[in-house]
Design a protein around this motif. Structure first.
Motif, PDB file in Angstrom:
ATOM      1  N   ILE A  83       0.876  -1.165   0.000  1.00 35.56           N
ATOM      2  CA  ILE A  83       0.000   0.000   0.000  1.00 35.56           C
ATOM      3  C   ILE A  83       0.914   1.216   0.000  1.00 35.56           C
ATOM      4  O   ILE A  83       1.776   1.354   0.875  1.00 35.56           O
ATOM      5  CB  ILE A  83      -0.921   0.028   1.229  1.00 35.56           C
ATOM      6  CG1 ILE A  83      -1.869  -1.166   1.210  1.00 35.56           C
ATOM      7  CG2 ILE A  83      -1.706   1.342   1.274  1.00 35.56           C
ATOM      8  CD1 ILE A  83      -2.756  -1.269   2.448  1.00 35.56           C
TER       9      ILE A  83
ATOM     10  N   THR B 298      -5.826   3.200   7.438  1.00 36.15           N
ATOM     11  CA  THR B 298      -4.953   2.426   6.552  1.00 36.15           C
ATOM     12  C   THR B 298      -4.125   1.430   7.360  1.00 36.15           C
ATOM     13  O   THR B 298      -4.012   0.257   6.990  1.00 36.15           O
ATOM     14  CB  THR B 298      -4.024   3.370   5.763  1.00 36.15           C
ATOM     15  OG1 THR B 298      -4.829   4.270   5.001  1.00 36.15           O
ATOM     16  CG2 THR B 298      -3.107   2.586   4.840  1.00 36.15           C
TER      17      THR B 298
ATOM     18  N   ALA C 163      -4.158  -2.661   7.040  1.00 32.74           N
ATOM     19  CA  ALA C 163      -2.884  -3.321   6.728  1.00 32.74           C
ATOM     20  C   ALA C 163      -2.505  -4.325   7.816  1.00 32.74           C
ATOM     21  O   ALA C 163      -2.030  -5.425   7.504  1.00 32.74           O
ATOM     22  CB  ALA C 163      -1.789  -2.281   6.557  1.00 32.74           C
TER      23      ALA C 163
ATOM     24  N   LEU D  48      -0.061  -6.530   5.620  1.00 33.96           N
ATOM     25  CA  LEU D  48       0.462  -5.822   4.456  1.00 33.96           C
ATOM     26  C   LEU D  48       1.494  -4.783   4.860  1.00 33.96           C
ATOM     27  O   LEU D  48       1.540  -4.342   6.001  1.00 33.96           O
ATOM     28  CB  LEU D  48      -0.683  -5.130   3.716  1.00 33.96           C
ATOM     29  CG  LEU D  48      -1.869  -6.014   3.351  1.00 33.96           C
ATOM     30  CD1 LEU D  48      -2.956  -5.192   2.699  1.00 33.96           C
ATOM     31  CD2 LEU D  48      -1.441  -7.163   2.466  1.00 33.96           C
TER      32      LEU D  48
ATOM     33  N   VAL E  85       2.839  -0.972   4.455  1.00 38.95           N
ATOM     34  CA  VAL E  85       2.387   0.371   4.084  1.00 38.95           C
ATOM     35  C   VAL E  85       3.618   1.257   3.932  1.00 38.95           C
ATOM     36  O   VAL E  85       4.415   1.393   4.864  1.00 38.95           O
ATOM     37  CB  VAL E  85       1.455   0.980   5.152  1.00 38.95           C
ATOM     38  CG1 VAL E  85       1.027   2.390   4.744  1.00 38.95           C
ATOM     39  CG2 VAL E  85       0.246   0.103   5.389  1.00 38.95           C
TER      40      VAL E  85
END
Length: 157
Positions: free
Chosen positions: A10, A23, A27, A32, A34
């Motif tokens: 991201i 966000t 994540a 994930l 970032v």
């Protein structure tokens, strides 16, 4: 699935971003990475999956950094329409901070509207900016980001 397995980055255009915490929450749920890209140092949570990228003060330096890395299988979060247009062309999934997706089909009209509004502001015809960021915008963003992550993960082999 771990972040190493998903390789779904991201890229967050972080200068003036109102949805950093949202966000990070999405994540963290999916494991994930970032990349928080800004022109200056921002205070960020100390997590190994949050990567601070300070690009300096050159015009469009953050945009260039993001656009050079964005592509199919990545998510770009920005309110910057020209950056969104560059990233859509690479195949990246691009979302505005309100959750509105930018796509090949919509980006031309979005750019034209942005240019028209900028011209009207410069001429003094329009003196206001966008409406204040709302709880509805925040909720829409969270839902859109979650859907985007799930779509990309489903499409992977």
């Amino acid at each position: 699935m771990s972040a190493a397995e998903t390789k779904l980055p991201i890229y967050l255009d972080a200068d003036a971003c109102p949805v950093k915490d949202e966000t990070y929450r999405v994540a963290a749920r999916y494991g994930l990475t970032v990349y928080v890209v800004a022109n200056s140092v921002l205070n960020l949570p100390r997590e190994p999956w949050i990567v601070r990228v300070v690009v300096g003060s050159a015009l469009d330096a953050a945009d260039d950094w993001i656009a050079e890395r964005a592509g199919r299988g990545s998510i770009v979060l920005t309110a910057d329409v020209p950056l969104a247009a560059r990233c859509v062309k690479t195949g990246a999934t691009v979302l505005a901070f309100t959750g509105k997706p930018f796509s090949e089909a919509s980006i031309g009209m979005t750019l034209a509207t942005r240019d028209l509004m900028q011209s009207l502001r410069e001429a003094g015809t329009i003196t206001g900016g966008p409406p204040p960021f709302s709880r509805t915008d925040r909720s829409s963003f969270l839902s859109a980001l979650d859907r985007a992550v799930n779509r990309i993960l489903r499409e992977r082999p």
